[in-house]
Design a protein around this motif. Structure first.
Motif, PDB file in Angstrom:
ATOM      1  N   LEU A  91       0.709  -1.092  -0.068  1.00 41.90           N
ATOM      2  CA  LEU A  91       0.101   0.101   0.047  1.00 41.90           C
ATOM      3  C   LEU A  91       0.888   1.186  -0.172  1.00 41.90           C
ATOM      4  O   LEU A  91       1.869   1.366   0.850  1.00 41.90           O
ATOM      5  CB  LEU A  91      -0.959   0.022   1.225  1.00 41.90           C
ATOM      6  N   ALA A  92       0.417   2.233  -1.154  1.00 37.49           N
ATOM      7  CA  ALA A  92       1.388   3.367  -1.055  1.00 37.49           C
ATOM      8  C   ALA A  92       1.252   4.270   0.376  1.00 37.49           C
ATOM      9  O   ALA A  92       2.138   4.828   0.895  1.00 37.49           O
ATOM     10  CB  ALA A  92       0.858   4.148  -2.410  1.00 37.49           C
ATOM     11  N   HIS A  93      -0.210   4.368   0.535  1.00 38.24           N
ATOM     12  CA  HIS A  93      -0.756   5.085   1.805  1.00 38.24           C
ATOM     13  C   HIS A  93      -1.879   4.378   2.749  1.00 38.24           C
ATOM     14  O   HIS A  93      -2.625   4.852   2.518  1.00 38.24           O
ATOM     15  CB  HIS A  93      -1.302   6.529   1.134  1.00 38.24           C
ATOM     16  N   PRO A  94      -1.133   3.466   3.521  1.00 37.10           N
ATOM     17  CA  PRO A  94      -2.053   2.832   4.493  1.00 37.10           C
ATOM     18  C   PRO A  94      -2.523   3.628   5.320  1.00 37.10           C
ATOM     19  O   PRO A  94      -1.903   4.629   5.927  1.00 37.10           O
ATOM     20  CB  PRO A  94      -1.082   1.788   4.805  1.00 37.10           C
ATOM     21  N   THR A  95      -3.774   3.425   5.791  1.00 35.29           N
ATOM     22  CA  THR A  95      -4.602   4.235   6.831  1.00 35.29           C
ATOM     23  C   THR A  95      -4.285   3.557   8.069  1.00 35.29           C
ATOM     24  O   THR A  95      -4.254   2.417   8.341  1.00 35.29           O
ATOM     25  CB  THR A  95      -6.001   4.410   6.393  1.00 35.29           C
ATOM     26  N   SER A  96      -4.303   4.502   9.293  1.00 29.00           N
ATOM     27  CA  SER A  96      -4.049   4.222  10.454  1.00 29.00           C
ATOM     28  C   SER A  96      -5.426   3.794  11.041  1.00 29.00           C
ATOM     29  O   SER A  96      -6.404   3.825  10.321  1.00 29.00           O
ATOM     30  CB  SER A  96      -3.517   5.240  11.365  1.00 29.00           C
ATOM     31  N   ASP A  97      -5.429   3.155  12.373  1.00 29.19           N
ATOM     32  CA  ASP A  97      -6.912   2.713  12.853  1.00 29.19           C
ATOM     33  C   ASP A  97      -7.565   3.912  12.769  1.00 29.19           C
ATOM     34  O   ASP A  97      -8.865   3.911  12.719  1.00 29.19           O
ATOM     35  CB  ASP A  97      -6.619   2.223  14.120  1.00 29.19           C
ATOM     36  N   MET A  98      -7.229   5.100  13.424  1.00 23.38           N
ATOM     37  CA  MET A  98      -7.945   6.326  13.575  1.00 23.38           C
ATOM     38  C   MET A  98      -8.500   6.649  12.152  1.00 23.38           C
ATOM     39  O   MET A  98      -9.634   7.181  12.161  1.00 23.38           O
ATOM     40  CB  MET A  98      -7.067   7.551  14.310  1.00 23.38           C
ATOM     41  N   ASP A  99      -7.585   6.785  11.324  1.00 22.77           N
ATOM     42  CA  ASP A  99      -8.028   7.358   9.784  1.00 22.77           C
ATOM     43  C   ASP A  99      -9.230   6.285   9.202  1.00 22.77           C
ATOM     44  O   ASP A  99     -10.206   6.895   8.852  1.00 22.77           O
ATOM     45  CB  ASP A  99      -6.892   7.106   8.901  1.00 22.77           C
ATOM     46  N   THR A 100      -9.143   4.917   9.629  1.00 21.51           N
ATOM     47  CA  THR A 100     -10.275   4.182   9.233  1.00 21.51           C
ATOM     48  C   THR A 100     -11.531   4.355   9.648  1.00 21.51           C
ATOM     49  O   THR A 100     -12.526   4.440   9.319  1.00 21.51           O
ATOM     50  CB  THR A 100      -9.717   2.718   9.211  1.00 21.51           C
ATOM     51  N   VAL A 145     -19.038 -11.329   9.586  1.00 22.08           N
ATOM     52  CA  VAL A 145     -18.837 -12.520   8.776  1.00 22.08           C
ATOM     53  C   VAL A 145     -18.084 -12.232   7.424  1.00 22.08           C
ATOM     54  O   VAL A 145     -17.326 -13.121   7.038  1.00 22.08           O
ATOM     55  CB  VAL A 145     -20.229 -12.845   8.646  1.00 22.08           C
ATOM     56  N   LEU A 146     -18.357 -11.101   6.716  1.00 26.62           N
ATOM     57  CA  LEU A 146     -17.926 -10.847   5.333  1.00 26.62           C
ATOM     58  C   LEU A 146     -16.422 -10.999   5.378  1.00 26.62           C
ATOM     59  O   LEU A 146     -15.750 -11.199   4.964  1.00 26.62           O
ATOM     60  CB  LEU A 146     -18.724  -9.546   4.923  1.00 26.62           C
ATOM     61  N   VAL A 147     -15.975  -9.845   6.281  1.00 28.13           N
ATOM     62  CA  VAL A 147     -14.513  -9.767   6.590  1.00 28.13           C
ATOM     63  C   VAL A 147     -13.891 -10.909   6.904  1.00 28.13           C
ATOM     64  O   VAL A 147     -12.614 -11.147   6.319  1.00 28.13           O
ATOM     65  CB  VAL A 147     -14.110  -8.358   7.593  1.00 28.13           C
ATOM     66  N   LYS A 148     -14.240 -11.553   7.850  1.00 23.76           N
ATOM     67  CA  LYS A 148     -13.578 -12.966   8.500  1.00 23.76           C
ATOM     68  C   LYS A 148     -13.595 -13.985   7.357  1.00 23.76           C
ATOM     69  O   LYS A 148     -12.466 -14.491   6.949  1.00 23.76           O
ATOM     70  CB  LYS A 148     -14.201 -13.525   9.548  1.00 23.76           C
ATOM     71  N   THR A 149     -14.427 -14.042   6.636  1.00 25.95           N
ATOM     72  CA  THR A 149     -14.589 -14.810   5.476  1.00 25.95           C
ATOM     73  C   THR A 149     -13.630 -14.427   4.276  1.00 25.95           C
ATOM     74  O   THR A 149     -12.829 -15.342   3.852  1.00 25.95           O
ATOM     75  CB  THR A 149     -15.968 -14.979   4.590  1.00 25.95           C
ATOM     76  N   ILE A 328     -11.320  -6.015  12.932  1.00 24.19           N
ATOM     77  CA  ILE A 328     -12.585  -6.538  13.602  1.00 24.19           C
ATOM     78  C   ILE A 328     -11.998  -7.174  14.868  1.00 24.19           C
ATOM     79  O   ILE A 328     -13.015  -8.194  15.435  1.00 24.19           O
ATOM     80  CB  ILE A 328     -13.093  -7.767  12.584  1.00 24.19           C
ATOM     81  N   GLY A 329     -11.202  -6.735  15.354  1.00 29.65           N
ATOM     82  CA  GLY A 329     -10.842  -7.206  16.875  1.00 29.65           C
ATOM     83  C   GLY A 329     -11.759  -6.735  17.739  1.00 29.65           C
ATOM     84  O   GLY A 329     -12.811  -6.204  17.346  1.00 29.65           O
ATOM     85  N   CYS A 330     -11.582  -6.820  19.411  1.00 30.68           N
ATOM     86  CA  CYS A 330     -12.405  -6.427  19.937  1.00 30.68           C
ATOM     87  C   CYS A 330     -11.399  -5.552  20.997  1.00 30.68           C
ATOM     88  O   CYS A 330     -10.327  -5.612  21.474  1.00 30.68           O
ATOM     89  CB  CYS A 330     -12.587  -7.511  21.192  1.00 30.68           C
ATOM     90  N   PRO A 331     -11.932  -4.115  21.214  1.00 32.91           N
ATOM     91  CA  PRO A 331     -13.336  -3.478  20.308  1.00 32.91           C
ATOM     92  C   PRO A 331     -13.126  -3.546  19.169  1.00 32.91           C
ATOM     93  O   PRO A 331     -14.171  -3.592  18.417  1.00 32.91           O
ATOM     94  CB  PRO A 331     -13.335  -2.200  21.303  1.00 32.91           C
ATOM     95  N   GLY A 332     -12.261  -3.228  18.568  1.00 30.83           N
ATOM     96  CA  GLY A 332     -11.801  -3.036  17.077  1.00 30.83           C
ATOM     97  C   GLY A 332     -12.398  -1.913  16.466  1.00 30.83           C
ATOM     98  O   GLY A 332     -13.249  -1.162  17.067  1.00 30.83           O
TER      99      GLY A 332
END
Length: 510
Positions: A91-100, A145-149, A328-332
């Protein structure tokens, strides 16, 4: 050495041993998934090259024999576990958790929040509150479900990331053999439901903008002699056409970013002023229905899922994260964002219905005072913000449509793309003009598209992907029964919500 000597040397007969036929033995080749090559009994490795379209899922291919160059995905479970898709994402510009988290809030907090008071009108004050959190929880779970799959399929396919439609295709390719032939259909269905959903939202936006502008213009045109008073809302929609076309001829998403920022500022300011009105002279909760009745529940379901469902933005956000395992972690990131979104929607719906009761409109801004500057400014701010949002919403379906038809046009691609853009904009306007009743229209879009995208498709994808994996459906096949319940819930919401919404649209025309 002379040429003659060389000639004589060549004429000397070779020893019989030289002409002895070499011993030939069969070579047995074995495909090695980890090395993407073929190993034979002589320990030679033949490097296998195969063409893979970067936008497509690789399928089983053969080289004129029964030896597959690429195995059916998901059969070698050990090879799957060795591959970590997150390590291969470039990824050229990956996003952080806060950005996401910010992007998730921005993608989920759309115009649907303004329709939540109408959803509570159709559910009742207390039932609406409980049902909003229930539907929000189900929608969030289906995203999990979608993301884990998708993560599991990335390992099987050995691809760094997969979008929503690609996940559907990969699930059918790596599921039971009988499902392989439906892989392209699964991808196409997801893409076209996304197109219908987003273009449906564009139609809703046109109605929304026209109704808010009409209210302000009508108030100021009452005493005007030169400007017609109380024009039909359809005329306002038609007047939007040149502006919509000019905005949506912009093909680069980068140039739309400033309009997105302006829209966010206007929505934030407008919602702040709306809260100011909601908390003035609040009536007692005893004056509102706790439960509106079963006959209104389909409309509530369609409106609520239209407001809460943001599954279309989830996979692109997760695929661009620096730490995707935090999504999708906890709290995620997903749980945190969706809790905030659902709480805010429930808050607006509860107090909006409590304030305006049975006169609650399809958009809460329409209920704001017409004769106050502050109320008028909110209507105009939200109208401008939603107008800009139309362009961002239009970008995704146009991109999907264009990728599927651009090969038809040869050298005239630019002209064809602009023509298609204008044609689709005119189509959304015509649909909006045909159905100017905002409430049932919102419910219809939610019931038809988001029941499939948010509930049915993720459940089907999980069942197909894990059908023939060891213990893939869990003890007593609980994964299967759980997904059958979600599919049934989605189908029930789709059928009842669509039926009631279409009836309301027909009745409003009559």
């Amino acid at each position: 050495m002379s040429k003659k000597h060389l000639h004589n040397q060549a004429a000397i007969p070779l020893a019989p041993a030289v002409f002895k036929k070499p011993q030939m033995r069969p070579m047995i080749a074995e495909y090695v998934p980890k090395k993407k090559g073929v190993r034979n009994d002589l320990s030679d490795v033949v490097v296998v090259k195969y063409k893979v379209d970067p936008n497509e899922i690789p399928v089983e291919q053969q080289a004129g024999s029964t030896l597959p160059l690429m195995e059916i995905p998901g059969r070698d479970i050990e090879a799957d576990e060795d591959y970590n898709p997150f390590e291969h994402r470039k990824l050229a510009h990956p996003t952080s958790d806060m950005d996401t988290l910010i992007h998730l809030l921005k993608g989920s907090l759309g115009s649907g929040i303004l329709a939540m008071p109408m959803a509570f009108l159709n559910a009742g004050l207390y039932f609406g509150l409980v049902a909003t959190f229930l539907i929000g929880g189900i929608c969030t779970y289906c995203v999990h479900v979608l993301v884990k799959t998708s993560h599991d399929l990335c390992k099987r396919m050995q691809k760094p990331s997969l979008g929503f439609a690609e996940t559907a295709e990969a699930a059918f390719l790596s599921g039971p053999p009988a499902m392989h032939k439906f892989s392209r259909l699964a991808k196409a269905l997801v893409n076209w439901f996304l197109v219908i959903d987003l273009l449906g939202c564009c139609c809703v936006y046109i109605v929304f903008v026209a109704k808010n502008v009409k209210q302000v213009v009508d108030y100021h045109a009452k005493e005007s002699e030169w400007f017609p008073h109380d024009m039909d809302v359809r005329i306002y929609m038609a007047l939007l056409l040149p502006l919509l076309i000019s905005m949506n001829l912009i093909r680069n998403l980068k140039y739309l970013a400033p309009f997105s920022m302006i829209a966010n500022l206007l929505v934030g300011t407008g919602m702040g002023i709306t809260f100011y009105y909601l908390f003035q002279d609040i009536p007692s909760v005893s004056e509102r229905k706790a439960f509106a009745g079963f006959n209104h529940l389909p409309t509530f379901f369609g409106t609520a899922i239209f407001a809460l469902e943001g599954i279309g933005v989830v996979m692109p956000l997760e695929n661009n994260m620096k730490t995707p395992n935090h999504f999708i972690g906890c709290p995620g990131v997903l749980n945190t964002g969706m809790f905030f979104v659902v709480s805010l929607y429930a808050f607006v719906g509860f107090f909006g219905y409590l304030k305006y009761g049975d006169v609650t409109s399809g958009s809460i801004t329409i209920n704001l005072p017409e004769d106050e500057i502050l109320g008028q400014s909110v209507k105009l701010m939200i109208a401008v913000a939603i107008f800009f949002t139309y362009s961002l919403q239009f970008y995704v379906p146009m991109d999907i449509i264009w990728k599927n038809v651009r090969h038809w046009f040869g050298a005239k691609k630019n002209l064809a793309e602009y023509t298609i853009r204008i044609a689709i904009i005119i189509m959304t306007l015509c649909i909006a003009v045909a159905i100017p009743n905002l409430g049932p229209f919102i419910s219809l879009v939610g019931a038809v598209c988001l029941s499939f995208l948010g509930l049915i498709f993720p459940s089907v994808i999980e069942v197909v992907a894990f059908w023939d994996r060891p213990n893939g459906l869990g003890r007593f096949n609980w994964v299967l029964w759980k997904n059958l319940f979600l599919i049934a819930f989605g189908i029930l919401g789709f059928l009842t919500g669509s039926y009631v919404s279409i009836l309301e649209i027909i009745e409003s025309k009559e």
